[in-house]
Design a protein around this motif. Structure first.
Motif, mmCIF file in Angstrom:
data_model
loop_
_atom_site.group_PDB
_atom_site.id
_atom_site.type_symbol
_atom_site.label_atom_id
_atom_site.label_comp_id
_atom_site.label_asym_id
_atom_site.label_seq_id
_atom_site.Cartn_x
_atom_site.Cartn_y
_atom_site.Cartn_z
ATOM 1 N N ASP A 89 0.764 -1.131 -0.205
ATOM 2 C CA ASP A 89 0.151 -0.065 -0.096
ATOM 3 C C ASP A 89 0.858 1.317 -0.032
ATOM 4 O O ASP A 89 0.391 2.641 -0.273
ATOM 5 N N ALA A 90 2.085 1.098 0.472
ATOM 6 C CA ALA A 90 3.096 2.319 0.345
ATOM 7 C C ALA A 90 3.262 2.996 -1.195
ATOM 8 O O ALA A 90 3.375 4.055 -1.097
ATOM 9 N N PHE A 91 2.964 2.050 -1.980
ATOM 10 C CA PHE A 91 3.109 2.406 -3.676
ATOM 11 C C PHE A 91 1.833 3.097 -4.095
ATOM 12 O O PHE A 91 1.764 3.537 -5.235
ATOM 13 N N LYS A 92 0.805 2.796 -3.315
ATOM 14 C CA LYS A 92 -0.630 3.466 -3.771
ATOM 15 C C LYS A 92 -0.552 4.820 -3.625
ATOM 16 O O LYS A 92 -1.652 5.254 -2.713
ATOM 17 N N ILE A 93 -0.172 5.608 -4.358
ATOM 18 C CA ILE A 93 -0.146 7.077 -4.039
ATOM 19 C C ILE A 93 -1.522 7.697 -4.325
ATOM 20 O O ILE A 93 -1.712 8.646 -3.794
ATOM 21 N N TRP A 94 -2.467 7.029 -5.145
ATOM 22 C CA TRP A 94 -3.616 7.591 -5.375
ATOM 23 C C TRP A 94 -4.711 7.394 -4.420
ATOM 24 O O TRP A 94 -5.768 8.194 -4.501
ATOM 25 N N GLN A 95 -4.320 6.803 -3.336
ATOM 26 C CA GLN A 95 -5.036 6.720 -1.968
ATOM 27 C C GLN A 95 -4.750 7.949 -1.065
ATOM 28 O O GLN A 95 -5.476 7.690 0.031
ATOM 29 N N GLY A 96 -3.967 8.806 -1.627
ATOM 30 C CA GLY A 96 -3.710 9.832 -0.722
ATOM 31 C C GLY A 96 -2.189 9.723 0.169
ATOM 32 O O GLY A 96 -1.829 8.384 0.251
ATOM 33 N N GLY A 97 -1.616 10.710 0.687
ATOM 34 C CA GLY A 97 -0.526 10.651 1.354
ATOM 35 C C GLY A 97 0.714 11.419 0.620
ATOM 36 O O GLY A 97 1.536 10.580 0.121
ATOM 37 N N LEU A 98 0.792 12.425 0.750
ATOM 38 C CA LEU A 98 2.170 13.147 -0.005
ATOM 39 C C LEU A 98 2.391 14.033 1.185
ATOM 40 O O LEU A 98 1.458 15.172 1.326
ATOM 41 N N GLY A 99 3.705 14.268 1.311
ATOM 42 C CA GLY A 99 4.135 15.149 2.583
ATOM 43 C C GLY A 99 4.869 16.388 1.725
ATOM 44 O O GLY A 99 5.600 16.150 0.974
ATOM 45 N N ILE A 100 4.293 17.591 2.011
ATOM 46 C CA ILE A 100 4.850 18.652 0.988
ATOM 47 C C ILE A 100 6.085 19.042 1.528
ATOM 48 O O ILE A 100 6.848 19.515 0.540
#
Length: 344
Positions: A89-100
């Protein structure tokens, strides 16, 4: 009973046949386009070439996405690597989770590579991009609304965000921190634009002002959130990050103003000369066209005059030829008369 609130989407995905259209991804993509478009306008106004911002963004955006995801996964590793969780799930960027923080840090590395390849100073490029980047963040935060994540404490204010029951969340109305941050980013962008026009900032100080303004808002917005996070001395990790980055940005702004005051006169080598040459080329072309038209008229006039002279010359000999026999006859008659008189 809640009389007013902001509803959340029932789903963040629309399936277009076999292709899923995700609201989170759309918000990120729209933000990227806004940043590049607005950054290009500012770059050209500073004396750079159109398209340079997009060329460097080709390096900065992928690096930024990777950096943003790495920061999120590292700071929230328990969501992916603790017992019962799936590390994929760490690679599923479409589920949200981006640190500015990670996005800006690693994105700056990508931008540095792109600027170095083009022979452009990174601070000047960052200054041009800064307000567009703030607008991009304002767009990107709406991705959290589609995913029903990163909301604040429970509240009953009229602008409360209604959250439905789901994994790791409880139904209720909460502070819409995504909206607070989106509006704050718009305000930061407008502040940066005003300050840049008013004080002619340069050498990375526009970008530093954007970073400081964003961090000031992120600190109090982060304090309102209720999602799980690591704490240090009672404060969330991102609050500490915002405070530290704020201090660094202000320090850079002050020191840079003393060491390198003013603004860069040349942001992209050769761009000004090319623009001037293009203008001169248009002027020379116009002059040459005018000269050519004038020369053509003069040639035509000369040819007409020469034609008239030729006609006159042709007519003159014809007149002489007609007069010649008549004169000869008259002369002959006179000679004959004189000769007769002499004999008589």
């Amino acid at each position: 009973m809640d009389l007013a609130y902001i509803p959340s989407p029932s789903t963040g995905v629309i399936d277009l046949g076999p292709i899923p259209l995700r609201g989170y991804a759309f918000c990120i993509i729209i933000g990227v386009f806004v940043a590049v478009w607005f950054g290009n306008k500012r770059w050209v106004a500073r004396g750079g070439r159109s398209g340079t911002v997009a060329d460097i963004a080709v390096w900065a955006v992928p690096f930024g996405l990777v950096g943003g995801r790495l920061y999120h996964v590292i700071t929230d590793y328990q969501l992916y690597f603790s017992e019962g969780e799936n590390w994929v799930d760490a690679f599923k960027i479409w589920q949200g989770g981006l640190g500015i923080w990670g996005a800006v840090a690693l994105g700056a590395v990508g931008a540095w590579i792109g600027c170095r390849r083009r022979g452009i100073p990174l601070p000047a490029w960052a200054d041009a991009l800064a307000p567009g980047l703030a607008f991009a963040q304002a767009c990107g935060r709406w991705g959290n609304w589609f995913n029903q994540e990163l909301y604040g404490k429970a509240t009953d204010v009229p602008w409360a965000l209604k959250i439905s029951e789901g994994p790791n969340r409880v139904a209720g109305t909460y502070h819409p921190t995504f909206l607070y941050e989106s509006l704050w980013c718009v305000g930061a962008a407008l502040l940066v634009i005003w300050a840049d026009r008013r004080f002619k900032l340069g050498h990375g100080r526009v970008f530093a002002l954007y970073v400081a303004a964003y961090c000031a808002g992120r600190a109090w917005i982060e304090y309102m959130r209720v999602d799980e996070a690591h704490h240090i001395l009672g404060l969330r990790l991102n609050v500490w990050t915002a405070l530290i980055v704020f201090v660094l940005a202000v320090a850079y702004f002050v020191i840079s103003a003393k060491v390198r005051p003013g603004r860069e006169e040349i942001v992209e080598p050769g761009a000004a000369e090319e623009a001037e040459a293009a203008k001169d080329g248009e002027g020379v072309e116009g002059v040459e066209t005018a000269k050519g038209t004038k020369a053509s008229k003069e040639t035509k006039a000369s040819t007409t005059a020469e034609g008239g002279e030729d006609k006159a010359s042709k007519k003159a000999p014809e007149a002489d030829d007609d007069a010649g026999p008549a004169d000869a006859v008259k002369t002959s008659e006179k000679n004959d008369t004189a000769e007769t008189a002499k004999k008589g």
